[in-house]
Design a protein around this motif. Structure first.
Motif, PDB file in Angstrom:
ATOM      1  N   MET A 113     -14.103  -2.920  -5.904  1.00 52.58           N
ATOM      2  CA  MET A 113     -13.268  -3.619  -6.865  1.00 52.58           C
ATOM      3  C   MET A 113     -13.033  -2.714  -8.068  1.00 52.58           C
ATOM      4  SD  MET A 113     -13.825  -7.244  -8.816  1.00 52.58           S
ATOM      5  CE  MET A 113     -14.843  -6.781 -10.208  1.00 52.58           C
ATOM      6  N   PRO A 114     -11.791  -2.613  -8.512  1.00 55.10           N
ATOM      7  CA  PRO A 114     -11.509  -1.807  -9.703  1.00 55.10           C
ATOM      8  C   PRO A 114     -12.208  -2.388 -10.931  1.00 55.10           C
ATOM      9  CG  PRO A 114      -9.473  -2.372  -8.550  1.00 55.10           C
ATOM     10  CD  PRO A 114     -10.579  -3.178  -7.934  1.00 55.10           C
ATOM     11  N   ASP A 115     -12.522  -1.517 -11.873  1.00 51.42           N
ATOM     12  CA  ASP A 115     -13.117  -1.989 -13.120  1.00 51.42           C
ATOM     13  C   ASP A 115     -12.030  -2.056 -14.195  1.00 51.42           C
ATOM     14  OD1 ASP A 115     -12.711   0.639 -14.061  1.00 51.42           O
ATOM     15  OD2 ASP A 115     -14.780   1.222 -13.669  1.00 51.42           O
ATOM     16  N   ILE A 116     -12.433  -2.405 -15.402  1.00 52.06           N
ATOM     17  CA  ILE A 116     -11.469  -2.572 -16.484  1.00 52.06           C
ATOM     18  C   ILE A 116     -10.750  -1.264 -16.802  1.00 52.06           C
ATOM     19  CG2 ILE A 116     -13.217  -2.310 -18.298  1.00 52.06           C
ATOM     20  CD1 ILE A 116      -9.950  -4.407 -18.399  1.00 52.06           C
ATOM     21  N   PHE A 117     -11.438  -0.150 -16.624  1.00 50.46           N
ATOM     22  CA  PHE A 117     -10.805   1.143 -16.915  1.00 50.46           C
ATOM     23  C   PHE A 117      -9.675   1.425 -15.925  1.00 50.46           C
ATOM     24  CE2 PHE A 117     -15.180   1.399 -18.468  1.00 50.46           C
ATOM     25  CZ  PHE A 117     -14.909   1.530 -19.818  1.00 50.46           C
ATOM     26  N   GLU A 118      -9.887   1.048 -14.672  1.00 51.41           N
ATOM     27  CA  GLU A 118      -8.828   1.227 -13.670  1.00 51.41           C
ATOM     28  C   GLU A 118      -7.665   0.259 -13.925  1.00 51.41           C
ATOM     29  OE1 GLU A 118     -11.186   2.729  -9.774  1.00 51.41           O
ATOM     30  OE2 GLU A 118     -11.923   0.884 -10.725  1.00 51.41           O
ATOM     31  N   ALA A 119      -7.980  -0.954 -14.368  1.00 54.53           N
ATOM     32  CA  ALA A 119      -6.917  -1.903 -14.723  1.00 54.53           C
ATOM     33  C   ALA A 119      -6.113  -1.365 -15.901  1.00 54.53           C
ATOM     34  CB  ALA A 119      -7.517  -3.270 -15.056  1.00 54.53           C
ATOM     35  N   HIS A 120      -6.817  -0.803 -16.882  1.00 53.86           N
ATOM     36  CA  HIS A 120      -6.154  -0.230 -18.059  1.00 53.86           C
ATOM     37  C   HIS A 120      -5.257   0.931 -17.630  1.00 53.86           C
ATOM     38  CE1 HIS A 120      -5.924   1.994 -21.933  1.00 53.86           C
ATOM     39  NE2 HIS A 120      -5.827   0.768 -22.416  1.00 53.86           N
ATOM     40  N   SER A 121      -5.753   1.797 -16.769  1.00 54.18           N
ATOM     41  CA  SER A 121      -4.955   2.934 -16.276  1.00 54.18           C
ATOM     42  C   SER A 121      -3.729   2.451 -15.511  1.00 54.18           C
ATOM     43  CB  SER A 121      -5.807   3.834 -15.376  1.00 54.18           C
ATOM     44  OG  SER A 121      -6.808   4.453 -16.121  1.00 54.18           O
ATOM     45  N   PHE A 122      -3.908   1.415 -14.696  1.00 53.63           N
ATOM     46  CA  PHE A 122      -2.792   0.848 -13.942  1.00 53.63           C
ATOM     47  C   PHE A 122      -1.723   0.347 -14.909  1.00 53.63           C
ATOM     48  CE2 PHE A 122      -0.412  -2.215 -11.493  1.00 53.63           C
ATOM     49  CZ  PHE A 122      -0.453  -1.760 -10.185  1.00 53.63           C
ATOM     50  N   ALA A 123      -2.157  -0.369 -15.954  1.00 50.31           N
ATOM     51  CA  ALA A 123      -1.213  -0.912 -16.939  1.00 50.31           C
ATOM     52  C   ALA A 123      -0.530   0.197 -17.730  1.00 50.31           C
ATOM     53  CB  ALA A 123      -1.935  -1.875 -17.882  1.00 50.31           C
ATOM     54  N   ILE A 124      -1.288   1.203 -18.141  1.00 47.49           N
ATOM     55  CA  ILE A 124      -0.695   2.321 -18.898  1.00 47.49           C
ATOM     56  C   ILE A 124       0.396   2.995 -18.073  1.00 47.49           C
ATOM     57  CG2 ILE A 124      -1.137   4.676 -19.702  1.00 47.49           C
ATOM     58  CD1 ILE A 124      -3.766   3.697 -20.863  1.00 47.49           C
ATOM     59  N   THR A 125       0.092   3.248 -16.808  1.00 51.23           N
ATOM     60  CA  THR A 125       1.057   3.909 -15.926  1.00 51.23           C
ATOM     61  C   THR A 125       2.280   3.017 -15.698  1.00 51.23           C
ATOM     62  OG1 THR A 125      -0.737   5.094 -14.830  1.00 51.23           O
ATOM     63  CG2 THR A 125       1.355   4.965 -13.657  1.00 51.23           C
ATOM     64  N   ALA A 126       2.035   1.743 -15.436  1.00 52.58           N
ATOM     65  CA  ALA A 126       3.140   0.817 -15.150  1.00 52.58           C
ATOM     66  C   ALA A 126       4.047   0.628 -16.358  1.00 52.58           C
ATOM     67  CB  ALA A 126       2.580  -0.530 -14.696  1.00 52.58           C
ATOM     68  N   HIS A 127       3.471   0.567 -17.555  1.00 55.38           N
ATOM     69  CA  HIS A 127       4.240   0.306 -18.775  1.00 55.38           C
ATOM     70  C   HIS A 127       4.584   1.592 -19.539  1.00 55.38           C
ATOM     71  CE1 HIS A 127       3.931  -4.092 -18.705  1.00 55.38           C
ATOM     72  NE2 HIS A 127       2.698  -3.940 -18.261  1.00 55.38           N
ATOM     73  N   ALA A 128       4.438   2.738 -18.887  1.00 55.57           N
ATOM     74  CA  ALA A 128       4.695   4.025 -19.550  1.00 55.57           C
ATOM     75  C   ALA A 128       6.086   4.044 -20.189  1.00 55.57           C
ATOM     76  CB  ALA A 128       4.572   5.166 -18.550  1.00 55.57           C
ATOM     77  N   GLY A 129       6.117   4.427 -21.463  1.00 53.96           N
ATOM     78  CA  GLY A 129       7.378   4.547 -22.182  1.00 53.96           C
ATOM     79  C   GLY A 129       7.883   3.261 -22.808  1.00 53.96           C
ATOM     80  N   GLN A 130       7.269   2.130 -22.503  1.00 54.90           N
ATOM     81  CA  GLN A 130       7.722   0.861 -23.076  1.00 54.90           C
ATOM     82  C   GLN A 130       7.161   0.693 -24.489  1.00 54.90           C
ATOM     83  OE1 GLN A 130       6.593  -2.303 -20.384  1.00 54.90           O
ATOM     84  NE2 GLN A 130       8.100  -1.695 -18.852  1.00 54.90           N
TER      85      GLN A 130
END
Length: 164
Positions: A1-18
């Motif tokens: 299971m991903p941890d909070i750091f992986e969730a944060h990385s996923f969000a940073i990548t997904a929302h890049a530039g916003q």
């Protein structure tokens, strides 16, 4: 299971530039919502003795706009290994494809009886009411968020939550 750091990385990548309404990187909004939501979930677990995982709530909170505001899909979240409870909370919090009144969307979150989603939406609305997020001419939005906060808090209370 991903941890909070992986969730944060996923969000940073997904929302890049916003950027948000205040001109800040969008991830800052997500971080504030996640921090508030994890505190609420911690209260629900420790004080109210509700079976809720604060770390899963924090993950869902940091990801709560990823389906709505990026090209990412539920399948992407599943493929990344996020638990079903996290994916479900994100899905509940995602604006439907069909145009729907905000009050109806809040009603759907409440009707889900998903405490994680409700606590995240409370945290999201509170952050949206912050002066750095609300436009100077945003009286309508402030009223909308304040009204929905009252409904969400009542729904959380009905599920046994006693926190702020």
């Amino acid at each position: 299971m991903p941890d909070i750091f992986e969730a944060h990385s996923f969000a940073i990548t997904a929302h890049a530039g916003q950027i948000d309404k205040g001109g800040q990187p969008y991830i800052r909004h997500l971080e504030r919502v996640a921090n508030a939501a994890v505190k609420r979930a911690g209260h629900a677990r420790a004080v109210d003795r509700i079976a809720i995982d604060p770390m899963e709530v924090m993950q869902a909170a940091i990801l709560h706009d990823v389906l709505e505001d990026t090209p990412r899909t539920e399948d992407d979240l599943v493929a990344a290994g996020f638990p079903a409870s996290v994916v479900e909370a994100v899905r509940i919090l995602t604006k439907p494809a069909a145009r729907t009144a905000y009050s109806e969307r809040i009603g759907a979150v409440i009707a889900s009886r998903n405490l994680a989603a409700i606590l995240i939406k409370i945290s999201d609305n509170e952050d949206n009411l912050g002066p750095e997020r609300t436009l100077p001419d945003g009286a309508f939005l402030r009223e909308r968020y304040a009204t929905s906060l009252a409904r969400l808090r009542a729904a959380a209370e009905a599920l046994g939550y006693t926190g702020p």
